[in-house]
Design an enzyme around this catalytic site. Structure first.
Site, PDB file in Angstrom:
ATOM      1  N   HIS A  61     153.694  11.697   6.804  1.00  0.00           N
ATOM      2  CA  HIS A  61     153.377  11.453   5.397  1.00  0.00           C
ATOM      3  C   HIS A  61     154.226  10.281   4.925  1.00  0.00           C
ATOM      4  CE1 HIS A  61     151.825  12.608   1.393  1.00  0.00           C
ATOM      5  NE2 HIS A  61     152.946  12.030   0.989  1.00  0.00           N
ATOM      6  N   CYS A  62     153.563   9.224   4.490  1.00  0.00           N
ATOM      7  CA  CYS A  62     154.253   7.989   4.125  1.00  0.00           C
ATOM      8  C   CYS A  62     154.460   7.939   2.610  1.00  0.00           C
ATOM      9  CB  CYS A  62     153.443   6.780   4.585  1.00  0.00           C
ATOM     10  SG  CYS A  62     154.216   5.198   4.155  1.00  0.00           S
ATOM     11  N   PRO A  63     155.706   7.956   2.124  1.00  0.00           N
ATOM     12  CA  PRO A  63     155.917   7.853   0.679  1.00  0.00           C
ATOM     13  C   PRO A  63     155.605   6.470   0.136  1.00  0.00           C
ATOM     14  CG  PRO A  63     158.010   7.818   1.826  1.00  0.00           C
ATOM     15  CD  PRO A  63     156.971   8.094   2.864  1.00  0.00           C
ATOM     16  N   GLY A 106     152.115   7.068  -0.544  1.00  0.00           N
ATOM     17  CA  GLY A 106     151.809   8.336  -1.196  1.00  0.00           C
ATOM     18  C   GLY A 106     150.679   9.074  -0.515  1.00  0.00           C
TER      19      GLY A 106
END
Length: 515
Positions: free
Chosen positions: A146-148, A151
């Site tokens: 999950h890439c912040p 998002g």
């Protein structure tokens, strides 16, 4: 610690990171053009028409790919109603069925079609290569992380857009370097000229900040691009690379007899206390080591096939198109056999569906839990009350015991409990210089915390949690609903002692009548 690509592990930071990324793109892309054209003393002057068109075309592609990386659905599974309510009954070690078996390690016809994994939060089967994202709150097909910064999850459906975003970002940065660094070289070569003949102080400060931001951003995005291309070429997600490293470490330790009954670590420091903290392999060392036999990563099916599978097309001309590039989509019309449910394997393993390998920590917890249950059952039989067999009370066993034997067994258990409490009091008195119930409970909690190991981390210090995976929701097989305390009429912990004695007398009377 999380990497540059995965970012911080806290939830909700995409509300900060996405505007920050947009601000950085605007600063590097448009402030640079304004700076080059506003000060005529910055040689060689404003951008030419060709340079301006090329740079802005790259920026347009970058903006579109970033929008797609942030908004494309990472995918979801839609199960038939029968699978939503009825979990599979296969055992955790049973081999998964396959469409056809491979004739050798070079073929790619072996495919995995079923799974024994189960998601406790979704209450549904967990397809292979899927993981439950704690940010998206659902199982994500072929979850990479999950890439912040976007998002969004990098997954089977969003990976092509994420890769295109990184490609165009690095191309735009490379082109900006070709425009920025020659101007910095001219400024450095003219450093001995009078100040009024060179760029203004504001322009020099802008060039310095622009160069620093460009250098840091280029380094970070180059690392992200390299790791992403490596995942693309090898068909291995970041989560699977983490699993591979853990499996290699566990297999090497098992092969060197690190998990045998002679192991000396935190698990057998208190073997004399009567608790379940001995070597968790116990007498099953050979069986559990066999479960940790080396398993080859099965999804690397060849250089071109890996890339074509990830991009959703075998046409290389479409792989890097910002529009009409496409991406693979989960085929929910064919659950279990469609895209996103079934994955080609390279046939290097003896059986299909052997990935992911067993988690040693889960195996350890399961073994400890089984030993604890067996010990409780044996203690219940020795005491004559509270036996926890399949049918609750062990009536057939206790019916032939005399009252003297029951009293002697109870006295034995009482004496063992007294000795255990004495040891705990001594430990508390020695280590804390005090006593009392509170100190004793603190010591018991400390011993329990000491037995619980910290989650395994890879060489970079990363956990699955840092990739966005909810580590506590996955099981190797579907679990039955947990019992509600007090709901079982045979739950001895919730039944008063007087009621237990009354039941035992009634049970013994019935057996006497039958005789």
């Amino acid at each position: 610690m999380p990497s540059i690509q995965t970012g911080p592990a806290a939830r909700g930071l995409h509300f900060v990171y996405i505007p920050a990324v947009c601000t950085l793109i605007a600063f590097l892309g448009y402030f640079s053009q304004y700076l080059f054209g506003s000060d005529p003393n910055i040689a060689p002057g404003p951008l030419s028409r060709r340079q301006s068109l090329t740079f802005n075309a790259l920026l347009l592609c970058l903006w579109w790919c970033y929008y797609r990386a942030c908004t494309v659905d990472p995918g979801r599974y839609v199960f038939p109603s029968s699978q939503q309510l009825s979990p599979p009954s296969s055992s955790p070690n049973a081999p998964l069925s396959s469409g056809s078996s491979s004739s050798g390690p070079t073929t790619t016809t072996t495919t995995t079609t079923t799974t024994t994994r189960w998601c406790k939060k979704c209450s549904r089967p967990k397809p292979l290569r899927a993981h439950h994202c704690r940010h998206c709150a659902r199982c994500i097909p072929k979850m990479d992380h999950h890439c912040p910064w976007t998002g969004n999850c990098v997954s089977m459906q969003s990976f092509p857009d994420f890769l295109r975003f990184l490609v165009y970002a690095n191309l735009a940065l490379a082109y900006l370097a070709s425009l920025l660094w020659p101007r910095l070289a001219f400024v450095w070569s003219d450093r001995h000229l009078p100040a009024y003949l060179g760029p203004s102080v504001g322009s020099l400060a802008g060039l310095a900040v622009l160069a620093l931001a460009h250098l840091v951003t280029s380094l970070a995005l180059l690392i992200m691009l390299v790791t992403t291309v490596r995942s693309w070429v090898t068909n291995c997600t970041m989560i699977e690379a983490w699993e591979m490293e853990r499996h290699e470490a566990a297999a090497a330790r098992a092969e060197s007899a690190g998990y045998d009954g002679n192991r000396h670590d935190d698990d057998n420091n208190n073997n004399n206390n009567g608790d379940d903290d001995g070597p968790f392999w116990a007498d099953d060392a050979a069986v559990l080591r066999a479960r940790l036999a080396r398993v080859e990563f099965p999804y690397d099916i060849g250089f071109f096939a890996n890339m074509a599978q990830a991009m959703g097309t075998r046409n290389p001309l479409r792989w890097f198109l910002p529009v009409f590039g496409g991406h693979p989509v989960v085929d929910n019309a064919r659950p279990g056999v469609g895209a996103g449910w079934r994955w080609d394997e390279n046939g290097f393993n003896d059986l299909p569906g052997m990935w992911p390998p067993p988690d040693p920590e889960k195996m350890r917890r399961e073994a400890l839990q089984q030993r604890r249950q067996q010990r409780q059952s044996l203690n219940g039989r020795d005491g004559g009350a509270g036996g926890e067999g399949e049918g609750g009370f062990l009536v057939d066993y206790d019916a032939y015991r005399t009252p003297e034997e029951l009293k002697a067994a109870f006295a034995k258990r009482q004496h063992e409990d007294w000795q255990r409490r004495q040891r705990l009091r001594e430990m508390v008195r020695t280590q804390h210089g005090g006593g009392g119930i509170a100190a004793e409970l603190e010591e018991m909690d400390a011993r329990e915390a000491g037995r619980r190991r910290a989650p395994w981390t890879n060489s970079d210090g990363d956990r699955l949690w840092d990739y966005g995976v909810d580590e506590d929701v996955e099981e190797d097989r579907p679990a039955s609903p947990p019992p509600v305390r007090g709901s079982d009429p045979d739950d001895d912990d919730e039944i008063p002692l007087g009621e237990l004695i009354r039941r035992r007398k009634a049970t013994r009377k019935d057996h006497d009548d039958e005789d």
